[in-house]
Design a protein around this motif. Structure first.
Motif, PDB file in Angstrom:
ATOM      1  N   GLN A  24      33.062  84.190  14.557  1.00 47.03           N
ATOM      2  CA  GLN A  24      33.407  83.111  13.460  1.00 47.03           C
ATOM      3  C   GLN A  24      32.926  81.812  13.359  1.00 47.03           C
ATOM      4  OE1 GLN A  24      38.294  83.626  13.446  1.00 47.03           O
ATOM      5  NE2 GLN A  24      37.830  82.192  14.958  1.00 47.03           N
TER       6      GLN A  24
ATOM      7  N   THR B  34      34.003  78.314  12.231  1.00 45.87           N
ATOM      8  CA  THR B  34      36.101  77.507  12.825  1.00 45.87           C
ATOM      9  C   THR B  34      35.234  75.175  12.264  1.00 45.87           C
ATOM     10  OG1 THR B  34      37.100  78.941  14.489  1.00 45.87           O
ATOM     11  CG2 THR B  34      37.285  76.448  14.261  1.00 45.87           C
TER      12      THR B  34
ATOM     13  N   TYR C 231      42.439  71.704  10.082  1.00 50.68           N
ATOM     14  CA  TYR C 231      42.162  72.974  10.350  1.00 50.68           C
ATOM     15  C   TYR C 231      41.106  74.019  10.000  1.00 50.68           C
ATOM     16  CZ  TYR C 231      41.619  77.383  14.275  1.00 50.68           C
ATOM     17  OH  TYR C 231      41.219  78.297  14.930  1.00 50.68           O
TER      18      TYR C 231
ATOM     19  N   ASP D 298      39.640  78.243   9.599  1.00 44.54           N
ATOM     20  CA  ASP D 298      39.511  79.397  10.817  1.00 44.54           C
ATOM     21  C   ASP D 298      38.476  80.692   9.959  1.00 44.54           C
ATOM     22  OD1 ASP D 298      41.430  80.615   9.849  1.00 44.54           O
ATOM     23  OD2 ASP D 298      42.134  81.074  11.760  1.00 44.54           O
TER      24      ASP D 298
END
Length: 447
Positions: free
Chosen positions: A80, A82, A93, A95
Motif C-alpha cells: 500500500q 501511505t 496521515y 493510508d
C-alpha cells in the motif's frame, strides 16, 4: 514508520590534492554549506531496506519546503501507499482507507521524525558532524569530470562510536518528544556505519546519498540487532509548492464530552496515585466526583493491591532463571524496594481530548521516570564479581543479588528526561472510567 536517520584523508593525500588544484573533503563540505543556504525546496526519492530484525523494503518520495518547514511524503511498501504531510494543520496521515489528523503521541512522533529528516537533508555532511566533529577529516574524496564522491573511511571503532551516538540521540529525542520509552538508551551500541555521498561539481549540492546504519539496543528488555540501508537521490527547487493532504474535519466535542474528557484526566491522575504511589487517599481526592465514595474507595484499594500482586507475580516469573529458588520473602523484599523507587518519580497531566471515532478519551501526560536496568546494573555488578571469583554458593548469590537490588531501589533514584505518554480511557457508566492498558503510562515511569 520504521525510519531512523539512520572522511579519512591522510595528510599526504590532502597535500597532494591541494597541490594539484583538486578539492579536499573539507572544502567540498564548506561549499555545500554555502550552496544549501539558497535552496528553498527539494524532492528526495528514497529506498530503505532493513535486514533486521524484520525484513522490509520501502521506497517513495519526500518533498521538503525548507523555508516554511513543510513536508510531504509517500511511502510504498509494496502493498500500500501511505501519505503523510506536515504543516500548519499538524500531521495528516492517509493510508488509502482513511485520512486523519494525527493527535497525541502519534503526532509528536511523526513531527520529530520529519524534523530529523529536515536536519539530515539540509546538509548530509554537517548532520553527521554533530556526532563526530572530525567527520569531514574521515572522508575520502574522489573526483570525476562532473562529481565529487565522498566516502567514509573512519576506523571500525570510530564508525561504531558515531553510530552509537547518533542512535542514542535519536531515541533520546523520541523519548522527550513523544514518550517513546520502550528503548533502554543505555543499551544502545553502534555496530557499523557506511556512507557515500555524491556531490554535483557545478552546484555543490548532493546528488545521491547512500548509507548503512547498524546498531543494537534493548526494546522492552529484549535485545535486538538492527540494520538498515538507505539510498536517497535529490533534486532542488523543482517543486513550486509542497503537496498537502486534505483531512476531513472532525466534529467538535459537545460540552458534555469536554466535561467527560476533564473527568477522564482526573481519573488517570487518581489511578496513578493508587498504582504508582500506592495512595488510596489521593485516589479518592483526585477521582471524578461520585456520590458513592465507598465504591470509589474500594476501587482505589483494588487498584493499589492489584498493582503490587501483578508486579510480584511477574517478578517471580522473571526470577525463575536464577540458579537457586527464590523465596516469597525475597520477592517481597525486592517488591518493597521497587515501590520505593517508583514513588520517587514525577508526572503531570497536560491535556485530555474526546475521540469521536472510538467514543473514548486520550489523556496526555509528561513523566519523569527511572531506568530500572541502570539501577540493577549498579547493584548487581559487585555481586556478579564475587560469584565469578567463586566466593558465593548459588543460594548466597541469589540472596545477595536480590538484597543489593532492593537496597539500590531504596536509595536516591536519578530520574530520566521527561517523556510524553498518552493514555486511552473509556467511559463505563456515569462518572466511571477505565484504563484498559495501564502499560500506556507505566512504561514511562519505569524505563
Amino acid at each position: 514508520m520504521k525510519r531512523i536517520t539512520g572522511w579519512l584523508i591522510v595528510a599526504g593525500m590532502a597535500l597532494l590534492l591541494a597541490a594539484c588544484g583538486g578539492k579536499t573533503a573539507e572544502e567540498a563540505s564548506s561549499d555545500m554549506e554555502k550552496a544549501y543556504k539558497d535552496v528553498k525546496t527539494m524532492e528526495i526519492k528514497f529506498n530503505e531496506k532493513a535486514v533486521s530484525p524484520d525484513d522490509y523494503n520501502i521506497k517513495g518520495t519526500m518533498q521538503l519546503d525548507l523555508e516554511n518547514d513543510l513536508s510531504y511524503s509517500e511511502y510504498d511498501d509494496g502493498g500500500q501507499i501511505t501519505k503523510i504531510s506536515t504543516g500548519k494543520e499538524g500531521v495528516i496521515y492517509d493510508d488509502g482507507t482513511k485520512t486523519e489528523v494525527l493527535e497525541g503521541r502519534l503526532s509528536d512522533y511523526m513531527l520529530f521524525v520529519e524534523q530529523y529528516e529536515f536536519e539530515l537533508h539540509k546538509n548530509p555532511i554537517a548532520f553527521y558532524e554533530k556526532f563526530d566533529p572530525e567527520f569531514t577529516e574521515k572522508l575520502k574524496l574522489e573526483e570525476t569530470d562532473s562529481e565529487y564522491i565522498l566516502t567514509y573511511e573512519g576506523s571500525s571503532k570510530e564508525a561504531k562510536e558515531l553510530m552509537g551516538d547518533l542512535t542514542k540521540d535519536y531515541y533520546t529525542g523520541l523519548q522527550k518528544a513523544a514518550g517513546i520509552s520502550e528503548v533502554d538508551i543505555s543499551s544502545i551500541e553502534g555496530e557499523g556505519f557506511d556512507y557515500k555521498v555524491t556531490v554535483d561539481k557545478k552546484t555543490s549540492l548532493v546528488k545521491e546519498l547512500v548509507r548503512n546504519h547498524e546498531y543494537s539496543l534493548e526494546i522492552n528488555k529484549k535485545n535486538q540487532e538492527q540494520g538498515v540501508r538507505k539510498t536517497n537521490s535529490y533534486s532542488y527547487d523543482t517543486v513550486d509548492s509542497i503537496q498537502t493532504i486534505a483531512a476531513e474535519a472532525k466534529p467538535e466535542a459537545t460540552p458534555e464530552q469536554e466535561a467527560s474528557a476533564q473527568e477522564a484526566a482526573e481519573y488517570v491522575d487518581a489511578l496513578i496515585q493508587a498504582t504508582v504511589y500506592q495512595n488510596t487517599d489521593e485516589f479518592m481526592k483526585r477521582h471524578p466526583e461520585s456520590p458513592d465514595q465507598e465504591a470509589v474507595k474500594k476501587r482505589g484499594d483494588f487498584q493499589k493491591s492489584a498493582f503490587v500482586e501483578i508486579y510480584k507475580s511477574n517478578t517471580a516469573k522473571n526470577f525463575q532463571g536464577l540458579p537457586a529458588a527464590v523465596s516469597e520473602d525475597q520477592i517481597n523484599l525486592y517488591t518493597e524496594g521497587f515501590l520505593a523507587a517508583i514513588k520517587q518519580t514525577k508526572y503531570k497531566v497536560n491535556d485530555a481530548v474526546y475521540n469521536p471515532d472510538t467514543d473514548s478519551y486520550t489523556v496526555d501526560l509528561e513523566v519523569q521516570g527511572f531506568s530500572e536496568n541502570r539501577l540493577l546494573a549498579e547493584a548487581v555488578q559487585p555481586v556478579m564479581q564475587k560469584q565469578q571469583n567463586g566466593e558465593l554458593t548459588n543460594e548466597e548469590f541469589v540472596d545477595e543479588l536480590i538484597t543489593a537490588s532492593a537496597n539500590r531501589f531504596k536509595g536516591p533514584v536519578p530520574l530520566e528526561l521527561p517523556v510524553k505518554a498518552s493514555v486511552n480511557v473509556i467511559k463505563n457508566g456515569e462518572g466511571h472510567y477505565e484504563v484498559l492498558l495501564q502499560d500506556e503510562y507505566l512504561l514511562s515511569f519505569v524505563q
